[in-house]
Design a protein around this motif. Sequence first.
Motif, PDB file in Angstrom:
ATOM      1  N   THR A 217      25.413  21.241 -35.723  1.00  0.00           N
ATOM      2  CA  THR A 217      26.734  21.833 -35.944  1.00  0.00           C
ATOM      3  C   THR A 217      27.760  20.719 -36.131  1.00  0.00           C
ATOM      4  N   GLU A 218      28.894  21.080 -36.730  1.00  0.00           N
ATOM      5  CA  GLU A 218      29.870  20.058 -37.075  1.00  0.00           C
ATOM      6  C   GLU A 218      30.789  19.729 -35.904  1.00  0.00           C
ATOM      7  N   GLU A 219      31.190  18.473 -35.826  1.00  0.00           N
ATOM      8  CA  GLU A 219      32.243  18.053 -34.917  1.00  0.00           C
ATOM      9  C   GLU A 219      33.285  17.306 -35.731  1.00  0.00           C
ATOM     10  N   TYR A 220      34.495  17.289 -35.220  1.00  0.00           N
ATOM     11  CA  TYR A 220      35.654  16.843 -35.985  1.00  0.00           C
ATOM     12  C   TYR A 220      36.373  15.709 -35.267  1.00  0.00           C
ATOM     13  N   ARG A 221      36.823  14.736 -36.048  1.00  0.00           N
ATOM     14  CA  ARG A 221      37.660  13.659 -35.521  1.00  0.00           C
ATOM     15  C   ARG A 221      39.070  13.887 -36.045  1.00  0.00           C
ATOM     16  N   LEU A 222      39.973  14.181 -35.139  1.00  0.00           N
ATOM     17  CA  LEU A 222      41.317  14.576 -35.513  1.00  0.00           C
ATOM     18  C   LEU A 222      42.342  13.548 -35.061  1.00  0.00           C
ATOM     19  N   GLY A 223      43.476  13.545 -35.754  1.00  0.00           N
ATOM     20  CA  GLY A 223      44.683  12.908 -35.266  1.00  0.00           C
ATOM     21  C   GLY A 223      45.612  14.026 -34.832  1.00  0.00           C
ATOM     22  N   GLU A 224      46.285  13.858 -33.695  1.00  0.00           N
ATOM     23  CA  GLU A 224      47.169  14.910 -33.203  1.00  0.00           C
ATOM     24  C   GLU A 224      48.493  14.333 -32.739  1.00  0.00           C
ATOM     25  N   ILE A 225      49.559  15.082 -32.983  1.00  0.00           N
ATOM     26  CA  ILE A 225      50.878  14.802 -32.419  1.00  0.00           C
ATOM     27  C   ILE A 225      51.308  16.080 -31.712  1.00  0.00           C
ATOM     28  N   TYR A 226      51.406  16.013 -30.391  1.00  0.00           N
ATOM     29  CA  TYR A 226      51.697  17.213 -29.596  1.00  0.00           C
ATOM     30  C   TYR A 226      53.033  17.056 -28.875  1.00  0.00           C
ATOM     31  N   ALA A 302      51.490  26.364 -33.515  1.00  0.00           N
ATOM     32  CA  ALA A 302      51.816  26.805 -32.163  1.00  0.00           C
ATOM     33  C   ALA A 302      50.536  26.921 -31.343  1.00  0.00           C
ATOM     34  N   ILE A 303      50.501  26.259 -30.212  1.00  0.00           N
ATOM     35  CA  ILE A 303      49.373  26.331 -29.284  1.00  0.00           C
ATOM     36  C   ILE A 303      49.939  26.549 -27.885  1.00  0.00           C
ATOM     37  N   PRO A 304      49.117  26.928 -26.926  1.00  0.00           N
ATOM     38  CA  PRO A 304      49.632  27.119 -25.566  1.00  0.00           C
ATOM     39  C   PRO A 304      50.363  25.876 -25.059  1.00  0.00           C
ATOM     40  N   GLY A 305      51.612  26.052 -24.677  1.00  0.00           N
ATOM     41  CA  GLY A 305      52.389  24.953 -24.114  1.00  0.00           C
ATOM     42  C   GLY A 305      53.261  24.208 -25.086  1.00  0.00           C
ATOM     43  N   GLY A 306      53.117  24.456 -26.402  1.00  0.00           N
ATOM     44  CA  GLY A 306      53.951  23.727 -27.350  1.00  0.00           C
ATOM     45  C   GLY A 306      53.450  23.814 -28.779  1.00  0.00           C
ATOM     46  N   TYR A 307      53.612  22.704 -29.513  1.00  0.00           N
ATOM     47  CA  TYR A 307      53.225  22.639 -30.923  1.00  0.00           C
ATOM     48  C   TYR A 307      52.432  21.359 -31.175  1.00  0.00           C
ATOM     49  N   THR A 308      51.583  21.406 -32.192  1.00  0.00           N
ATOM     50  CA  THR A 308      50.811  20.226 -32.557  1.00  0.00           C
ATOM     51  C   THR A 308      50.787  20.059 -34.068  1.00  0.00           C
ATOM     52  N   ILE A 309      50.701  18.816 -34.504  1.00  0.00           N
ATOM     53  CA  ILE A 309      50.462  18.455 -35.907  1.00  0.00           C
ATOM     54  C   ILE A 309      49.081  17.839 -35.960  1.00  0.00           C
ATOM     55  N   MET A 310      48.265  18.248 -36.930  1.00  0.00           N
ATOM     56  CA  MET A 310      46.881  17.793 -37.014  1.00  0.00           C
ATOM     57  C   MET A 310      46.626  17.040 -38.309  1.00  0.00           C
ATOM     58  N   TYR A 311      45.822  15.981 -38.199  1.00  0.00           N
ATOM     59  CA  TYR A 311      45.373  15.212 -39.354  1.00  0.00           C
ATOM     60  C   TYR A 311      43.862  15.048 -39.214  1.00  0.00           C
ATOM     61  N   LEU A 312      43.101  15.511 -40.201  1.00  0.00           N
ATOM     62  CA  LEU A 312      41.641  15.412 -40.127  1.00  0.00           C
ATOM     63  C   LEU A 312      41.208  14.035 -40.618  1.00  0.00           C
ATOM     64  N   ILE A 313      40.707  13.233 -39.687  1.00  0.00           N
ATOM     65  CA  ILE A 313      40.257  11.884 -40.019  1.00  0.00           C
ATOM     66  C   ILE A 313      38.856  11.917 -40.607  1.00  0.00           C
ATOM     67  N   ASP A 314      37.967  12.698 -39.981  1.00  0.00           N
ATOM     68  CA  ASP A 314      36.569  12.725 -40.431  1.00  0.00           C
ATOM     69  C   ASP A 314      35.867  13.898 -39.760  1.00  0.00           C
ATOM     70  N   LYS A 315      34.696  14.244 -40.263  1.00  0.00           N
ATOM     71  CA  LYS A 315      33.852  15.237 -39.599  1.00  0.00           C
ATOM     72  C   LYS A 315      32.393  14.883 -39.849  1.00  0.00           C
ATOM     73  N   ARG A 316      31.517  15.315 -38.947  1.00  0.00           N
ATOM     74  CA  ARG A 316      30.096  15.005 -39.057  1.00  0.00           C
ATOM     75  C   ARG A 316      29.306  16.070 -38.304  1.00  0.00           C
ATOM     76  N   ARG A 317      27.997  16.013 -38.440  1.00  0.00           N
ATOM     77  CA  ARG A 317      27.134  16.972 -37.748  1.00  0.00           C
ATOM     78  C   ARG A 317      26.576  16.341 -36.476  1.00  0.00           C
TER      79      ARG A 317
END
Length: 466
Positions: A217-226, A302-317
């Motif tokens: 299954t896939e997993e994701y490497r993200l950048g986040e600003i929360y 919008a997520i529980p507790g606030g807001y987030t900005i997401m940037y997808l760096i990479d993904k793999r299995r």
Amino acid sequence: MMRKTGINIVTIKAFSKLRTPLMALGAVTLAASTVPFVPAVAQNGAPTTAAPGNPLGLPDNVTLLGDVSPNERSATAVVNGYVITGTDIEQRVKLVTNASEAEVSDEELQRLRSQVLRNLIDETIKIQAAQAQEIGVEQAQIEQTYSQLAAQNFGQEANAMDEYLESIGSSSNALKRQIEGELAWENLIRRNISPFVNVAAEEVTGVLERLEASRGTEEYRLGEIYLSANDENREAVLQNMQRIVEQLQQGGSFVAYARQFSEASTAIQGGDTGFLRLATLPQAMADAALQMQPGQLVGPIAIPGGYTIMYLIDKRRILTADPRDSVLSLKQISLDLPQGISEADANTKVAEFGTYVQSLRGCSDAENATAAIGASVVSNPQIQVRQLPEQLQTILLNMQVGQATPPFGTAQDGVRVLVLCGRDDPEDDGAPTFQSVMNSIEEERINKRAQRYLRDLRNDAYIEYN
């Protein structure tokens, strides 16, 4: 999304303006304007006289020449007696703004100054706490870290980073202060938190079993600003996040903004979460990540507790070999085009270049390109596929040794091809070791406790704002 605490020094994109237009850090002390000297004159036009008993012979009324405050030192906050000045803030702001490819608005600058002040306050609290516990950072350690950073970006040019920092409006002292804060925090965590975090063997075994069940299954490497939000400030936080997104879309550095603005524990890594499964994310983030491609930015969400900005760096299995981890041996053949060349002539040269490339009988022929067509040849015997531009990754993975990519480039940059000279495919990824999983769980718990510890230090600090 808790990650290991590390040295928060610079962003990848920031340092891309250091040696070339691709690296940026930040630090410069402002010099006073050079002005011609004229005799001081009182407001009524008469020369001023020295006050009786004045040992320096200074006049009662002083007329300043040039900028009144070229090196502003007015305090903006005092933390347990330590003064944080406007100069401190401005020099640190340069570490962020110089990483942005777009012009930063006055409103954005004011917002950034406020965030930088908060960061400087936290940094000061950490340094003071370490000194109070007699585990402060030695100056030699700061200098060593600074020198290592300079060597990574400037090689043997020892003073080049100092000069660069000054050229963008900051200073080496600003960066060294930041280094001291991070090293002090490491010392505090090492003494007050890490020894008291334990992980049971049963927990590690459970994680390994779940990983095996998730194989493929896939997993994701993200950048986040929360940013956290409540009913009172939700609208203001949302507007703040939207402005950050605008800056990022205009070329701002995600890593720099994450470090300065994000309230998540991943801020120390520039927002990098590392690889994770979507099941560990809030549902809104998981749903968004499913629709994203590497390099894509979305938010605010919008997520529980606030807001987030997401940037997808990479993904793999998970636990599956990724072809993009293959290591290639490449030769790059480049042909520069004359400045001001017409479109027709450029097309002719590109066609000739393509014909020559098709005639190559393998990597050994590539070296002859210099004599044959005046092209330059550069070898790179070890480069991972995922390090290359995405447009070339699929092409190279489908090529055989000795084949070349189609020509690519521009009239300004020239035309080039990559010749595949060798390829080492990755082995199937096995399950992580027992120890690596235990370390990961420990790091997550350490970071959670570290957040609470910093909150307690803030509550105990005496802070005056000006």
